[in-house]
Design a protein around this motif. Structure first.
Motif: not given
Lengths: 378, 156
Positions: B73, B68, A369, B119, B70-71, B122-123, A372-373, A376, B25, B49, B52-57
């Motif tokens: 999770e 955020f 993660f 962000v 998270f998919l 989070l990082r 990915q961040v 972002m 899938p 975007e 395999g991105t599992k996190v987005r804003l």
């Protein structure tokens, strides 16, 4: 950590709480009818002037692990100095995210036993298997949906049993196990069929086999038979409990028992009986204690007093709080940051390896993660 | 029918780091379903975007306050992440939620003081979890070694 960056914005946090205060904050109070002081408060800004920011060096100094038992299929250890959210993450990962191999597909060629196909299939799926660790953990990979089964992602098993009359059974016998052959079908009757490179990883003592060979799978009578082929795949406990590497992975908080006022004589014996064996001991009041003014032992030299021997063995039943004579003399609690783990493996991993694997899993997750961040778009 | 299995000898590209079978899938055998409705595809647009991105804003964020998503999770990462982010003195508020139990999604809300960004917080949180794991792992191995040494000494 952040405080050195911009001294102007962040107030100086230098106040240090006293050891008693730290102890108080670290204890969950167990009262007769309620549980209080349950939430952790070690966050920046909660106590004015104190520094509770994350500091890896401070963490390294404060965190401790103590082993109590370390057998292949059962391990018990204490993890001290972490928050419940972290301890719980490890526990959840052990149960739901560590992969193991289990029966996933069954090709039922013939089943004339009284147990229905789907019930038999379910029973077979839940049998835990073990085998060579190298092959299980490194050689075998995930099976991809719709893919042709290959030696590196599928293990084939066979169960072919037929129940027949036993001609040499004693005439007066009434025991089905004597009267018939294969009246009982056990997990040990399942045969492993090595394919390709599997012969290298799973031969001899490393063969894929049930962890508990005496699990009863089905019962039959003469003329009935079971003939089936099984495919094992790797999976995780979040999909189905059969993939969970543990029978139990649980923790409890370390109990604390504080005797506030002396408990003496017959009361002490009664007090001892309020707890499981080995928690409370009886000791004689010494001369020095009896001499000390205000200790509560004056004039009681030689009498028995209750002392806490091993609080860890307590089940925190609160029995002692039901008796009026002990109500104000004892305080029960639990250490908020002392987790006593019990991990029981089902055979594919060593118990301690499961915990190590859970740490690695959480780290890997955070790492993925973090990448990915960083990428972002803000 | 005989044995329907074909066991090959090759195929070394697969690693255990990929997704478990249950999280993959569905296989292509239901192509007809995908053909039937084209609207079905639009829902996935937001995630296109990055592969395999599992996190987005989530929309509506400002630099210092963001949510955020998270998919795939759950509480495992959610609560642990919430804890380490709350330990950051630059963070004013942090919480996590699982909006609905039948959607495999986990949301994290972060609000920071001026001078840093959500962000970044989070990082840092994700970074701190990794450091924490290293320390716990070291301590565990140390304790295990002590225990086996002691046991060996006692039996000798």
């Amino acid at each position: 950590m952040g405080s050195s960056k911009k001294q102007t914005a962040v107030p100086v946090r230098t106040k240090v709480p006293s050891p008693e205060e730290v102890e108080k904050r670290n204890t969950v109070h167990i009262n007769a009818e309620t549980v209080t002081n349950v939430t952790s408060t070690d966050f920046p800004g909660f106590y004015p002037g104190e520094d509770h920011s994350w500091d890896i060096e401070k963490f390294r100094e404060s965190v401790r692990v103590v082993f109590h038992q370390n057998d292949p299929y059962e391990a018990q250890f204490s993890l001290i100095g972490v928050d419940a959210s972290i301890a719980n993450a490890f526990r959840r990962i052990m149960i739901a995210d560590i992969p193991t191999l289990a029966i996933e597909d069954i090709f039922m060629w013939n089943n004339t036993s009284v147990i229905q196909d789907e019930v038999l299939g379910h029973r077979l799926g839940l049998i835990p298997f073990t085998g060579g660790k190298e092959g299980l953990h490194n050689f075998l990979k995930w099976y991809k949906k719709g893919e042709t089964p290959c030696d590196y992602n599928t293990v084939e098993l066979e169960l072919k049993v037929k129940c027949e009359n036993n001609e040499s059974a004693p005439a007066d016998s009434k025991d089905p196990k004597e009267l018939y052959h294969n009246a009982h079908v056990y997990a040990k009757d399942i045969k492993f069929v090595p394919k390709g490179r599997q012969a290298k990883y799973f031969s001899g003592e490393n063969a894929i086999r049930p962890t508990n060979p005496d699990i009863l799978v089905a019962k039959m009578r003469p003329g009935q038979e079971i003939d089936l082929t099984m495919h094992m795949h790797k999976g995780v406990g979040s999909d189905h409990a059969k993939f969970s590497p543990v029978a139990t992975a649980s923790y409890r908080l370390m109990p604390t028992i504080t005797i506030l006022e002396p408990i003496l004589g017959r009361d002490a014996e009664k007090f001892q009986k309020c707890f499981p064996e080995g928690v409370i001991g009886l000791e004689k009041v010494t001369k020095e204690e009896a001499k000390k003014k205000g200790s509560g032992y004056e004039g009681h030299e030689g009498e028995l007093k209750a002392v806490v021997l091993d609080a860890m063995r307590d089940t925190v039943s609160r029995e002692c709080l039901r008796h009026d004579e002990f109500k104000d003399k004892v305080k029960l609690g639990r250490r908020r940051d002392h987790f006593i783990y019990l991990v029981e493996s089902t055979g594919q991993w060593e118990s301690d390896a499961i915990f190590l694997e859970s740490i690695a899993h959480l780290k890997e997750k955070a790492k993925r993660f973090e990448k990915q961040v960083v990428n972002m778009v803000q | 029918m005989g044995k329907i299995t074909k066991f090959g000898d090759e195929g070394e590209e697969v690693t255990m780091k990929e997704t478990p079978t249950s999280h993959q899938p569905e296989a292509q055998d239901d192509v007809s379903m995908a053909d039937a409705g084209e609207e079905g595809e639009e829902g996935d647009e937001e995630y296109e975007e990055g592969e395999g991105t599992k996190v987005r804003l989530l929309p509506g964020s400002t630099p210092t306050a963001a949510s955020f998503e998270f998919l795939d999770e759950n509480h495992t990462l959610g609560n642990a992440l919430r804890y380490v982010i709350m330990k950051n003195p630059d963070v004013e508020f942090c919480a996590y939620a699982i909006p609905h139990p039948s959607e495999a999604k986990m949301n994290v809300r972060i609000q920071t003081y001026e001078g840093t960004t959500a962000v970044e917080a989070l990082r840092k949180g994700l970074r701190d979890i990794q450091d924490l794991c290293d320390v716990v792992s070291d301590k565990f191995l140390e304790a295990r070694k002590d225990f086996t040494d002691k046991k060996a000494a006692a039996s000798a």
